[in-house]
Write an enzyme that holds these catalytic residues in place. Structure first.
Site, PDB file in Angstrom:
ATOM      1  N   HIS A 144       0.722  -1.157  -0.491  1.00  0.00           N
ATOM      2  CA  HIS A 144      -0.314   0.232   0.273  1.00  0.00           C
ATOM      3  C   HIS A 144       1.293   1.776  -0.300  1.00  0.00           C
ATOM      4  CE1 HIS A 144      -2.299  -3.384   0.981  1.00  0.00           C
ATOM      5  NE2 HIS A 144      -3.583  -1.208   2.071  1.00  0.00           N
ATOM      6  N   ASN A 175       8.882  -2.955   2.793  1.00  0.00           N
ATOM      7  CA  ASN A 175       7.177  -3.428   3.136  1.00  0.00           C
ATOM      8  C   ASN A 175       6.607  -3.577   4.871  1.00  0.00           C
ATOM      9  OD1 ASN A 175       4.628  -2.906   3.270  1.00  0.00           O
ATOM     10  ND2 ASN A 175       4.235  -4.555   2.304  1.00  0.00           N
ATOM     11  N   GLU A 268      12.864  16.133  -5.692  1.00  0.00           N
ATOM     12  CA  GLU A 268      12.300  16.592  -6.602  1.00  0.00           C
ATOM     13  C   GLU A 268      13.206  15.929  -7.816  1.00  0.00           C
ATOM     14  OE1 GLU A 268       9.804  20.473  -5.371  1.00  0.00           O
ATOM     15  OE2 GLU A 268      12.034  20.909  -5.364  1.00  0.00           O
ATOM     16  N   PHE A 275       6.887  20.037  -5.517  1.00  0.00           N
ATOM     17  CA  PHE A 275       6.136  19.514  -3.941  1.00  0.00           C
ATOM     18  C   PHE A 275       5.422  20.820  -3.261  1.00  0.00           C
ATOM     19  CE2 PHE A 275       8.489  16.081  -4.575  1.00  0.00           C
ATOM     20  CZ  PHE A 275       7.552  14.758  -4.227  1.00  0.00           C
TER      21      PHE A 275
END
Length: 295
Positions: A144, A175, A268, A275
């Site tokens: 997720h 994860n 970035e 952002f």
């Protein structure tokens, strides 16, 4: 019948015709908008029914700080929003570019993890959709980006995190290791009257699953910490932010998430995103060069 009466009747007829024309024109405009973006308001047909007591936040809050990739209807930068997060989906990669959400104490409840992984029917019908079984035997977790545990206020809230457009191939070590540890740390603060604005994503490629799903080399996350229910324009140069860049590799399960802290500017440069576009320029530039140092 007098000329005055006839004139009044004619005026009334003109008024009625004008109202009918406006109603017809409005309907045609809506039809044309739906033709341009037919999926913009199309609900997912396989969603569980949400109880009337569900707490549903304003979906605009999930993009309150900006749309970093300028996602719209580009197939590889396709904007999807529901009531619980917003994301940019990449059709070519079969994964989200990024997912953005707001996290506060009222997002928590007693709802169990639903585990109802499924394709996202909001995507255009002609697109090949990723299914849960596509990950089978790959050696990667269905990771997720917006976590299930961040959405336990209702069945619907939790279920929506299991759409495959919110999933990415993550190694189990990442994860279940530093990525999950940072998620847990974030939730611990959100439960203490802190509102978080979070955006998480990926970059790089180290192969594909079934020639369909890109496996990223890295995952990044940016978290902004604010007093509960504060307006985003209370964010200033002293606002705490966390930015991390983690390798999608084995052997990191026992690593501390703090090891991977970086600057937003560095993320970035890796992603070509912009952002915090909704913040004042001086605040934005200051936050982008900060590295979190809290323990």
């Amino acid at each position: 019948m007098s000329k005055k009466t006839i004139g009044a009747i004619i005026a009334l007829v003109i008024l009625v015709l004008a109202i009918l024309f406006c109603s017809w024109a409005g309907q045609k405009i809506n039809e044309k908008l739906n033709e341009i973006n037919p999926d913009a308001q199309k609900p997912s047909t396989d969603e569980p029914t949400s109880p009337s007591t569900d707490k549903i936040p304003n979906q605009q809050t999930h993009l309150a700080l900006g749309n970093p990739s300028g996602a719209t209807s580009n197939p590889d930068n396709y904007l999807l929003e529901n009531n619980f997060y917003a994301l940019s989906y990449n059709r070519q990669k079969g994964i989200p570019n990024w997912v953005s959400w707001r996290l506060a104490k009222d997002d928590f409840g007693e709802t169990d993890r639903q585990n109802d992984f499924r394709p996202d029917n909001r995507l255009p019908n002609e697109w090949k959709k990723v299914t849960p079984s596509d990950y089978s035997g790959s050696g990667f977790d269905r990771g997720h980006l917006c976590p299930s545990a961040d959405r336990s206020s209702s069945v619907k809230a939790n279920s929506e995190t299991f759409l495959m457009t919110n999933m990415t191939p993550q190694t189990h070590d990442l994860n279940a290791g530093p990525w999950e540890k940072l998620e847990s740390y974030s939730r611990s603060l959100a439960r203490r009257n802190v509102t978080l604005y979070i955006i998480a994503g990926q970059y790089g490629e180290k192969g594909k699953i079934k020639n369909k799903i890109t496996v990223p080399t890295n995952f990044w996350k940016i978290i902004v910490f604010m007093p509960d229910n504060a307006d985003i324009f209370t964010i200033n140069q002293d606002t705490r932010i966390i930015a991390v860049d983690m390798p999608n590799s084995e052997g990191v399960q026992n690593e501390n998430w703090r090891k991977f802290r970086t600057t937003i500017r560095n993320i970035e440069q890796k992603t070509n995103y912009n952002f915090f576009s909704n913040l004042p320029e001086n605040v934005r530039n200051s936050l982008k060069t900060k590295v979190d140092i809290k323990q």
